[in-house]
Design a protein around this motif. Structure first.
Motif, PDB file in Angstrom:
ATOM      1  N   SER A 132      11.681  12.304 -13.453  1.00  0.00           N
ATOM      2  CA  SER A 132      11.065  11.437 -14.898  1.00  0.00           C
ATOM      3  C   SER A 132      12.143  11.846 -16.179  1.00  0.00           C
ATOM      4  O   SER A 132      12.501  13.028 -16.092  1.00  0.00           O
ATOM      5  CB  SER A 132       9.882  11.758 -15.209  1.00  0.00           C
ATOM      6  OG  SER A 132       9.413  11.107 -16.307  1.00  0.00           O
ATOM      7  N   THR A 133      12.457  10.771 -16.775  1.00  0.00           N
ATOM      8  CA  THR A 133      12.940  11.057 -18.274  1.00  0.00           C
ATOM      9  C   THR A 133      11.798  11.434 -19.072  1.00  0.00           C
ATOM     10  O   THR A 133      12.151  11.255 -20.236  1.00  0.00           O
ATOM     11  CB  THR A 133      13.837   9.826 -18.529  1.00  0.00           C
ATOM     12  OG1 THR A 133      12.981   8.710 -18.251  1.00  0.00           O
ATOM     13  CG2 THR A 133      14.987   9.430 -17.523  1.00  0.00           C
ATOM     14  N   ASN A 135       8.261   9.649 -19.324  1.00  0.00           N
ATOM     15  CA  ASN A 135       7.026   8.984 -19.462  1.00  0.00           C
ATOM     16  C   ASN A 135       6.349   8.920 -18.130  1.00  0.00           C
ATOM     17  O   ASN A 135       4.986   8.925 -18.025  1.00  0.00           O
ATOM     18  CB  ASN A 135       7.295   7.676 -19.854  1.00  0.00           C
ATOM     19  CG  ASN A 135       7.484   7.352 -21.234  1.00  0.00           C
ATOM     20  OD1 ASN A 135       6.653   8.136 -22.123  1.00  0.00           O
ATOM     21  ND2 ASN A 135       8.168   6.494 -21.942  1.00  0.00           N
ATOM     22  N   THR A 136       7.420   9.019 -16.825  1.00  0.00           N
ATOM     23  CA  THR A 136       6.411   8.594 -15.688  1.00  0.00           C
ATOM     24  C   THR A 136       5.769  10.186 -15.476  1.00  0.00           C
ATOM     25  O   THR A 136       4.783  10.291 -14.806  1.00  0.00           O
ATOM     26  CB  THR A 136       7.662   8.760 -14.511  1.00  0.00           C
ATOM     27  OG1 THR A 136       8.400   7.306 -15.001  1.00  0.00           O
ATOM     28  CG2 THR A 136       7.050   8.685 -13.190  1.00  0.00           C
ATOM     29  N   GLY A 237      15.739   0.818 -17.279  1.00  0.00           N
ATOM     30  CA  GLY A 237      16.419   2.054 -16.863  1.00  0.00           C
ATOM     31  C   GLY A 237      16.463   2.056 -15.478  1.00  0.00           C
ATOM     32  O   GLY A 237      17.632   1.727 -14.861  1.00  0.00           O
ATOM     33  N   ASN A 238      15.226   2.505 -14.697  1.00  0.00           N
ATOM     34  CA  ASN A 238      15.577   2.774 -13.165  1.00  0.00           C
ATOM     35  C   ASN A 238      15.210   1.386 -12.611  1.00  0.00           C
ATOM     36  O   ASN A 238      15.342   1.208 -11.317  1.00  0.00           O
ATOM     37  CB  ASN A 238      14.446   3.639 -12.896  1.00  0.00           C
ATOM     38  CG  ASN A 238      14.936   4.535 -11.490  1.00  0.00           C
ATOM     39  OD1 ASN A 238      16.253   4.571 -11.114  1.00  0.00           O
ATOM     40  ND2 ASN A 238      13.915   5.369 -10.850  1.00  0.00           N
ATOM     41  N   ALA A 239      14.761   0.340 -13.329  1.00  0.00           N
ATOM     42  CA  ALA A 239      14.666  -0.943 -12.723  1.00  0.00           C
ATOM     43  C   ALA A 239      13.403  -1.504 -12.085  1.00  0.00           C
ATOM     44  O   ALA A 239      13.359  -2.424 -11.574  1.00  0.00           O
ATOM     45  CB  ALA A 239      16.098  -1.520 -12.182  1.00  0.00           C
ATOM     46  N   ASN A 241      10.246  -1.844 -13.554  1.00  0.00           N
ATOM     47  CA  ASN A 241       9.318  -2.482 -14.371  1.00  0.00           C
ATOM     48  C   ASN A 241       9.693  -3.885 -14.772  1.00  0.00           C
ATOM     49  O   ASN A 241       8.783  -4.739 -14.279  1.00  0.00           O
ATOM     50  CB  ASN A 241       9.183  -1.962 -15.887  1.00  0.00           C
ATOM     51  CG  ASN A 241       7.849  -2.280 -16.519  1.00  0.00           C
ATOM     52  OD1 ASN A 241       7.069  -2.466 -15.871  1.00  0.00           O
ATOM     53  ND2 ASN A 241       8.018  -2.318 -17.804  1.00  0.00           N
ATOM     54  N   THR A 375       7.883  -0.816 -24.444  1.00  0.00           N
ATOM     55  CA  THR A 375       7.371   0.116 -23.053  1.00  0.00           C
ATOM     56  C   THR A 375       6.620   1.467 -23.466  1.00  0.00           C
ATOM     57  O   THR A 375       5.936   1.911 -22.744  1.00  0.00           O
ATOM     58  CB  THR A 375       8.656   0.366 -22.253  1.00  0.00           C
ATOM     59  OG1 THR A 375       9.601   0.614 -23.029  1.00  0.00           O
ATOM     60  CG2 THR A 375       8.677  -0.843 -21.465  1.00  0.00           C
TER      61      THR A 375
HETATM   62  N1  F0G Z   1      11.173   2.194 -21.422  1.00  0.00           N
HETATM   63  C1  F0G Z   1      10.448   3.488 -21.410  1.00  0.00           C
HETATM   64  C2  F0G Z   1       9.757   3.744 -22.511  1.00  0.00           C
HETATM   65  C3  F0G Z   1      10.593   4.130 -20.194  1.00  0.00           C
HETATM   66  O1  F0G Z   1      10.017   5.597 -20.077  1.00  0.00           O
HETATM   67  C4  F0G Z   1      11.200   3.662 -19.060  1.00  0.00           C
HETATM   68  C5  F0G Z   1      11.442   4.443 -17.903  1.00  0.00           C
HETATM   69  C6  F0G Z   1      11.755   2.354 -19.112  1.00  0.00           C
HETATM   70  C7  F0G Z   1      11.618   1.875 -20.448  1.00  0.00           C
HETATM   71  C8  F0G Z   1      12.529   1.642 -18.035  1.00  0.00           C
HETATM   72  O2  F0G Z   1      11.731   1.403 -17.123  1.00  0.00           O
HETATM   73  O3  F0G Z   1      12.655   2.444 -15.360  1.00  0.00           O
HETATM   74  O4  F0G Z   1      11.014   0.704 -14.833  1.00  0.00           O
HETATM   75  O5  F0G Z   1      13.226   0.077 -15.811  1.00  0.00           O
HETATM   76  N2  F0G Z   1      11.177   5.569 -17.640  1.00  0.00           N
HETATM   77  C9  F0G Z   1      11.279   6.409 -16.472  1.00  0.00           C
HETATM   78  C10 F0G Z   1      10.518   7.729 -16.783  1.00  0.00           C
HETATM   79  C11 F0G Z   1      12.536   6.246 -15.904  1.00  0.00           C
HETATM   80  O6  F0G Z   1      10.875   8.744 -15.945  1.00  0.00           O
HETATM   81  O7  F0G Z   1       9.570   7.891 -17.571  1.00  0.00           O
HETATM   82  P1  F0G Z   1      12.101   1.260 -15.342  1.00  0.00           P
END
Ligand code: F0G
Length: 417
Positions: A132-133, A135-136, A237-239, A241, A375
């Protein structure tokens, strides 16, 4: 009525209770399939429309067999805020922000984790893991705590936002900071969960987690009373959502609840933009970014695992993708806070930055109704917010000094008669 898991490429089928993250035949991504005719029958007998807005209002649409096992912290039901002041500045009449920072751990991840961790419990898992970056890991740690599961999270080295780290720590996860970036950490957890079959993986590669996240689209339809927005703008990000939200809209159309679909519009940071590059160049593949960079650490990802689903969502919806610079992200974060009272973290503000860019270059028309998804909550990353704001002014505890500091004219006190 879920029926099976299916590969998005070769259409191989897997049972719903099989723990499998990639297609065993071609290695591509999986998704959960339903029998929609059965689902319609079930909905006819369900009182789902009486349940308040939340992920579990849509429990009939979720891939869970045993609803007595639901692990919930009351997720979803986030505000859809009409942005009159920001809309006016941009010349848009119908602009909304769907603020996912209002979820229990402060990000959209909770929608996925309530379903993913419920699935883990249903499957009898005792440990869960993710890369995770930030939030996950915060979200998984909370839901694992609620369910009594052991939780390990791998975060990249270097800076991850302090709010997120504090969450994973206080919820009691084993937090490992890997010497490497997010993509490397994800690669390790994918291999680990293959090797140790008793550790359940809850990155967005897990198709059950994505099912929870599709509820955002359902909620938007219900909040707008089936007036589907022309466009939904999402940070990528990881795509996972953007793919999940698109699945939600397509299912609501399949079920006959809505007639049209929005243009899915993905926003990435300039230094971490393989999907936006693929969309712009018309390519069928992404070129991973070796050393992703951006101030929006949440989306500092060079090899998004769900890129194919995201590219399909964007192309099939007639949408687009755009990149934004760190300066544009920070300016948008400040603007949203100051004209709408909504404080989001930098990655979330990329949807606003992208909106501004796409309106200015004429890609988004002024007559469109637009929903920007924000998000994650601004308090996830307080350091960035403090750094970019005016510092507090220190003053003596005297009325005159405060008047001076606030630029108020001194007035002669009117004596009481
Ligand atoms: N916004 C936030 C605040 C996020 O934490 C993330 C992804 C995204 C957008 C992108 O969403 O990956 O589904 O395209 N965070 C991940 C994490 C990777 O590990 O918390 P995504």
């Amino acid at each position: 009525m879920m029926t099976h898991q299916e590969c998005i490429n070769c259409r191989s089928k897997y049972a719903v209770d099989e723990v499998v993250y990639f297609c065993k035949k071609c290695g591509d991504l999986l998704e959960i399939k339903y029998d929609y005719a059965e689902l319609v029958k079930m909905l006819g007998k369900s009182d789902w429309e009486k349940v308040p807005l939340s992920v579990w209002r849509y429990k009939d649409f979720m891939p869970i067999n045993d609803f007595s096992k639901i692990v919930s912290l009351n997720e979803g039901g986030t505000g859809l805020h009409q942005c009159l002041r920001l809309g006016k500045q941009l010349g848009l009449r119908r602009l909304y922000v769907k603020n996912e920072g209002e979820n229990p751990t402060g990000s959209f991840k909770d929608r996925g984790m309530t379903v993913g961790v419920t699935k883990a419990v249903e499957l009898g898992a005792k440990s869960v893991i993710c890369a995770s970056t930030g939030n996950t890991s915060a979200s998984l740690a909370a839901y694992a705590a609620k369910a009594g599961l052991r939780c390990a999270v791998l975060i990249p080295s270097g800076k991850i936002a302090y709010g997120k780290l504090s969450q994973a720590m206080i919820y009691g996860a084993q937090v490992l900071q890997v010497r490497g970036n997010f993509d490397e950490a994800l690669d390790i957890v994918l291999k680990l969960s293959e090797k140790h079959r008793n550790i359940y993986l809850l990155n967005s590669i897990n198709p059950f987690r994505i099912e929870g996240q599709k509820s955002l689209a359902y909620e938007l339809c219900d909040q707008l009373e089936e007036e589907v927005p022309d466009r939904v703008v999402v940070p990528v990000g990881n795509a996972g959502n953007i793919s999940a939200i698109w699945k939600g809209f397509t299912e609501f159309r399949e079920l006959g609840f809505i007639g049209n679909l929005p243009r899915m519009t993905g926003i990435q940071a300039v230094g971490s933009a393989p999907i936006a590059q693929a969309i712009k160049s018309g390519s069928d593949k992404i070129v991973p970014v070796e050393k992703p960079e951006t101030i929006a650490t949440a989306i500092r990802i060079g090899a998004p695992v769900s890129w194919k689903k995201a590219v399909n969502a964007i192309r099939n919806s007639g949408g687009t993708a755009e990149t934004v610079t760190d300066e544009e992200i920070l300016a948008a974060q400040k603007l949203l806070a100051r004209v709408e009272g909504i404080f989001v973290e930098p990655a979330s503000a990329s949807s606003i930055a992208g909106l501004i860019k796409l309106v200015n270059n004429g890609v988004i028309g002024k007559d469109e109704s637009v929903v920007c998804v924000t998000t994650g909550h601004g308090l996830k990353d307080p350091d960035t917010a403090v750094k970019m704001s005016e510092k507090p002014v220190e003053v003596d505890a005297e009325i005159a000094a405060i008047e001076d500091a606030l630029g108020l004219k001194r007035q002669v006190a009117i004596l009481e008669r």
